[in-house]
Write a protein that holds these residues in place. Structure first.
Motif, PDB file in Angstrom:
ATOM      1  N   THR A 114      51.452  -0.875 -28.172  1.00 34.45           N
ATOM      2  CA  THR A 114      50.692  -0.140 -29.470  1.00 34.45           C
ATOM      3  C   THR A 114      49.417  -0.917 -29.857  1.00 34.45           C
ATOM      4  OG1 THR A 114      52.815   1.099 -30.051  1.00 34.45           O
ATOM      5  CG2 THR A 114      51.066   0.817 -31.645  1.00 34.45           C
ATOM      6  N   ALA A 115      49.921  -2.343 -29.948  1.00 35.72           N
ATOM      7  CA  ALA A 115      48.887  -3.135 -30.514  1.00 35.72           C
ATOM      8  C   ALA A 115      47.826  -3.666 -29.611  1.00 35.72           C
ATOM      9  CB  ALA A 115      49.410  -4.793 -30.794  1.00 35.72           C
ATOM     10  N   TYR A 120      41.481  -1.678 -25.153  1.00 37.73           N
ATOM     11  CA  TYR A 120      41.159  -1.714 -23.709  1.00 37.73           C
ATOM     12  C   TYR A 120      39.692  -0.841 -23.529  1.00 37.73           C
ATOM     13  CZ  TYR A 120      45.188  -4.041 -22.241  1.00 37.73           C
ATOM     14  OH  TYR A 120      46.102  -5.141 -21.832  1.00 37.73           O
ATOM     15  N   GLY A 121      39.651   0.154 -24.187  1.00 40.36           N
ATOM     16  CA  GLY A 121      38.390   1.032 -24.327  1.00 40.36           C
ATOM     17  C   GLY A 121      37.095   0.136 -24.267  1.00 40.36           C
ATOM     18  N   ALA A 165      51.685  -4.996 -23.581  1.00 42.29           N
ATOM     19  CA  ALA A 165      50.322  -5.436 -23.573  1.00 42.29           C
ATOM     20  C   ALA A 165      49.768  -4.938 -22.299  1.00 42.29           C
ATOM     21  CB  ALA A 165      50.093  -6.618 -24.163  1.00 42.29           C
ATOM     22  N   GLY A 166      50.369  -5.504 -21.197  1.00 42.50           N
ATOM     23  CA  GLY A 166      49.756  -5.132 -19.988  1.00 42.50           C
ATOM     24  C   GLY A 166      49.778  -3.395 -19.608  1.00 42.50           C
ATOM     25  N   SER A 167      51.272  -2.906 -19.852  1.00 39.52           N
ATOM     26  CA  SER A 167      51.515  -1.470 -19.665  1.00 39.52           C
ATOM     27  C   SER A 167      50.636  -0.568 -20.256  1.00 39.52           C
ATOM     28  CB  SER A 167      52.875  -1.346 -19.823  1.00 39.52           C
ATOM     29  OG  SER A 167      52.971   0.096 -19.734  1.00 39.52           O
ATOM     30  N   GLY A 168      50.180  -0.944 -21.576  1.00 39.63           N
ATOM     31  CA  GLY A 168      49.366  -0.047 -22.184  1.00 39.63           C
ATOM     32  C   GLY A 168      47.955   0.103 -21.780  1.00 39.63           C
ATOM     33  N   GLY A 169      47.533  -1.097 -21.148  1.00 37.00           N
ATOM     34  CA  GLY A 169      46.148  -1.213 -20.482  1.00 37.00           C
ATOM     35  C   GLY A 169      46.352  -0.515 -19.206  1.00 37.00           C
ATOM     36  N   ALA A 470      50.332   6.496 -29.114  1.00 39.97           N
ATOM     37  CA  ALA A 470      51.380   5.354 -29.485  1.00 39.97           C
ATOM     38  C   ALA A 470      51.796   5.130 -30.947  1.00 39.97           C
ATOM     39  CB  ALA A 470      50.662   3.914 -29.098  1.00 39.97           C
ATOM     40  N   LEU A 471      50.606   5.500 -31.715  1.00 41.89           N
ATOM     41  CA  LEU A 471      50.979   5.474 -33.319  1.00 41.89           C
ATOM     42  C   LEU A 471      51.989   6.631 -33.448  1.00 41.89           C
ATOM     43  CD1 LEU A 471      47.417   4.775 -34.935  1.00 41.89           C
ATOM     44  CD2 LEU A 471      49.509   3.188 -34.858  1.00 41.89           C
ATOM     45  N   GLY A 472      51.601   7.773 -32.853  1.00 37.32           N
ATOM     46  CA  GLY A 472      52.646   8.796 -33.154  1.00 37.32           C
ATOM     47  C   GLY A 472      53.941   8.726 -32.896  1.00 37.32           C
ATOM     48  N   GLN A 473      54.070   7.900 -31.598  1.00 36.81           N
ATOM     49  CA  GLN A 473      55.587   7.531 -31.014  1.00 36.81           C
ATOM     50  C   GLN A 473      56.106   6.677 -32.009  1.00 36.81           C
ATOM     51  OE1 GLN A 473      55.308   5.837 -27.207  1.00 36.81           O
ATOM     52  NE2 GLN A 473      57.322   4.742 -27.137  1.00 36.81           N
ATOM     53  N   VAL A 474      55.496   5.435 -32.304  1.00 35.67           N
ATOM     54  CA  VAL A 474      56.026   4.629 -33.531  1.00 35.67           C
ATOM     55  C   VAL A 474      56.502   5.165 -34.658  1.00 35.67           C
ATOM     56  CG1 VAL A 474      55.610   2.273 -34.588  1.00 35.67           C
ATOM     57  CG2 VAL A 474      54.782   2.676 -32.261  1.00 35.67           C
ATOM     58  N   ILE A 475      55.570   6.143 -35.340  1.00 36.70           N
ATOM     59  CA  ILE A 475      55.630   6.643 -36.617  1.00 36.70           C
ATOM     60  C   ILE A 475      56.798   7.722 -36.588  1.00 36.70           C
ATOM     61  CG2 ILE A 475      54.725   7.853 -38.535  1.00 36.70           C
ATOM     62  CD1 ILE A 475      52.108   6.372 -38.049  1.00 36.70           C
ATOM     63  N   GLY A 476      56.713   8.405 -35.418  1.00 35.67           N
ATOM     64  CA  GLY A 476      57.699   9.538 -35.337  1.00 35.67           C
ATOM     65  C   GLY A 476      59.003   9.207 -35.267  1.00 35.67           C
ATOM     66  N   LEU A 477      59.519   7.830 -34.489  1.00 31.30           N
ATOM     67  CA  LEU A 477      60.621   7.321 -33.911  1.00 31.30           C
ATOM     68  C   LEU A 477      61.132   6.676 -35.289  1.00 31.30           C
ATOM     69  CD1 LEU A 477      60.510   5.627 -30.857  1.00 31.30           C
ATOM     70  CD2 LEU A 477      61.663   7.717 -31.155  1.00 31.30           C
TER      71      LEU A 477
END
Length: 559
Positions: A114-115, A120-121, A165-169, A470-477
């Motif tokens: 998430t961080a 990466y964009g 961090a690598g997986s997010g990229g 990612a934010l939806g996932q973290v906040i949702g959980l």
């Protein structure tokens, strides 16, 4: 080139050639016609001039299959690594005598993912597609090797953060590269294929991790990932040679200028804000800290302070990592909110369904996994079908809107009809039905986003998309866990009013305590869990309805 003065409804058409080092043959976009280019339907943005998709020469699958193989193989490995610790947390926690920290093996991975995702964009513009993809894969490889060599639990959690961090990229940059190479009409098919492999990796992670650990030990579950990641790295070095889009903000003419041009202050503020929020949420939900405990509360307040500071910095930054000009337009902003709602609803649903199966129904791990397996399969293949549908029918708005109703209707069915003795066939069919809508929506929303941004904004837009997810996932959980714990404690307290110690034990160790209770008390405990699960699904319904409103408001465009 058509002059914009020749008609208000016309737009500049730009032609861009995609070249490769092998000078391979190129396919042009099929079935381009004037009516399709100028016809929009559904809600439109402000302004009388409509945007027309750029005419661009794209690659055929025959030409890009080695690139696609390398990217999707990396995505598969990243998804595998995300879930491979699911069956290893107890063993790893016991090995390091740190069972209370075991949940952080998954949380740390999501924290790193998430961080780093929003950066990466921008890095894809500054470093180029190949450079930033190599960075992401190497981070994941280093994190995986660190996990295999970990001497302590603290080191292990840090290694999971690096791997995350690598997986997010890997996820973000793969989507950027594919969008650079293929047409908007074909984009969904490639995204569907990528999602299929991502789903396969996620589904196989826990199974593979547990099987390898049983025979060779938990460290082998990480070592076994190294050869395929290196193979993926080789394919990327060999075949991924993709130019940046014209008009992208490179940040300078040389390496030093580009490094100076990166919005470092904004990056630090965003990483800290996301990390502080994710960590505080995990401490409250996974580690069971009290709401007024100074450590998670301090982190949460810090996140609330630093995020507005990040927005202020981005407004003044010369090369922002999250362009607010794009977010000021109604369509990109609406679609990114749709991504947020999609993952918020989906992960809340996916988090609670196993709790229902484990506790309320009393099923073991194998039985639960068997009932959840159809959902994983349907969710992955529905994404692939969504890509075919968009390419065949050349539309996505109404398909997307209809599909968005499916998950919250399934949540409504669970809330009303599921009980302690619901038929198992009804359970897996309804869960698979809910996954069908989720897989379609996540794929069509990305097509909607690409259709409403300029090519020069593409990398940043996709990065913002994965940040929203990612934010939806973290906040949702976090919200789901909070609702579930509050309602569960309240319901158990009302059912066992004079036994607070038993209430705490049922919450902390349901699988051990429930079998020891007499049938009447056992049923009351299961009903309390059912109350808490239904409360979470009311939250899922509200999020799903909001998503349907978003999907109905998204502007449609012929592909």
């Amino acid at each position: 080139m058509v002059s914009p003065n020749e008609g208000e409804g016309q737009a500049l058409l730009r032609t861009k050639s995609s070249t490769s080092s092998s000078h391979s043959s190129e396919n042009t976009v099929n079935d381009i016609n004037t009516s399709n280019e100028t016809t929009n339907y559904g809600a439109v943005e402000d302004g009388s001039i409509r945007k027309v998709e750029d005419v661009k020469i794209y690659k055929s699958f025959k030409e890009i299959w080695p690139i696609f193989l390398g990217l999707t193989f990396a995505v598969f490995c990243g998804a595998l690594g995300m879930t491979i610790v699911a069956n290893l947390t107890i063993e790893i926690g016991s090995y390091f005598h740190a069972g209370s920290l075991a949940s952080w093996l998954g949380t740390g991975f999501l924290l790193g993912l998430t961080a780093m995702t929003p950066l990466y964009g921008r890095l894809a513009q500054v470093m180029g597609r190949k450079g930033v993809m190599l960075l992401a894969v190497n981070l994941y490889l280093i994190g995986t090797i660190m996990c295999a060599l970990a001497p302590s639990m603290g080191f292990m959690i840090a290694a999971r953060i690096v791997a995350g961090a690598g997986s997010g990229g890997i996820l973000t940059v793969s989507a950027i590269i594919i969008s650079d190479l293929v047409s908007l009409a074909d984009r969904g098919m490639y995204q569907g294929g990528t999602n299929l492999l991502f789903g396969a990796g996620s589904a196989l992670g826990a199974v593979v991790g547990g099987a390898i650990s049983d025979k060779l030990g938990w460290r082998a579950a990480f070592w076994i990932q190294v050869p395929p990641v290196i193979f993926s790295l080789f394919l990327i070095i060999w075949k991924v040679n993709v130019d940046r889009e014209k008009g992208e903000d490179l940040g300078g003419n040389n390496i030093w200028e580009k490094l100076k041009g990166i919005d470092w202050l904004g990056s630090i503020l965003l990483i800290f804000s996301i990390s502080a929020f994710s960590t505080s949420s995990s401490l409250w939900t996974s580690s069971h800290y009290k709401l007024n405990h100074p450590f998670p509360l301090g982190l949460f307040i810090s996140a609330l302070i630093t995020f507005p500071l990040f927005i202020w910095v981005e407004k003044k930054a010369q090369h922002p990592i999250l362009p607010l000009t794009m977010l000021s337009r109604s369509q990109p902003r609406l679609i990114l909110f749709g991504f947020f709602l999609t993952t918020l609803s989906n992960f809340s649903r996916l988090y609670m369904q196993p709790v229902y199966l484990h506790v309320t129904r009393g099923l073991n791990g194998s039985e639960t996994g068997l009932l959840l397996l159809p959902s994983s399969i349907v969710g992955s293949f529905s994404s692939l079908y969504a890509g075919w549908h968009m390419r065949h029918w050349r539309e996505y708005k109404w398909f997307q809107a209809i599909a968005s109703f499916i998950p919250w209707l399934q949540a409504l069915s669970l809330t009303i009809f599921w009980g302690p003795n619901t038929n198992k066939n009804e359970l897996w069919i309804e869960m698979a039905f809910g996954a069908l809508g989720g897989g379609i929506t996540i794929t069509t929303l990305l097509t909607s986003l690409i259709a409403c941004v300029e090519p020069s904004e593409l990398s940043l837009a996709i990065s913002a998309c994965y940040l929203s997810r990612a934010l939806g996932q973290v906040i949702g959980l976090s919200i789901s866990a909070c609702i579930q714990q509050i309602i569960l404690f309240s319901s158990l307290s009302s059912r066992f009013p004079n036994n607070i110690e038993l209430v705490q034990k049922i919450i902390q160790e349901p699988s051990e305590i429930l079998p020891l209770l007499d049938p009447i008390m056992n049923l009351q405990a299961k009903l309390a869990y059912l109350d808490s699960i239904r409360s979470v699904f009311i939250f899922v319904i509200l999020g799903g309805i909001s998503l349907s409103v978003v999907c109905l408001s998204v502007r449609g465009k012929r592909l």
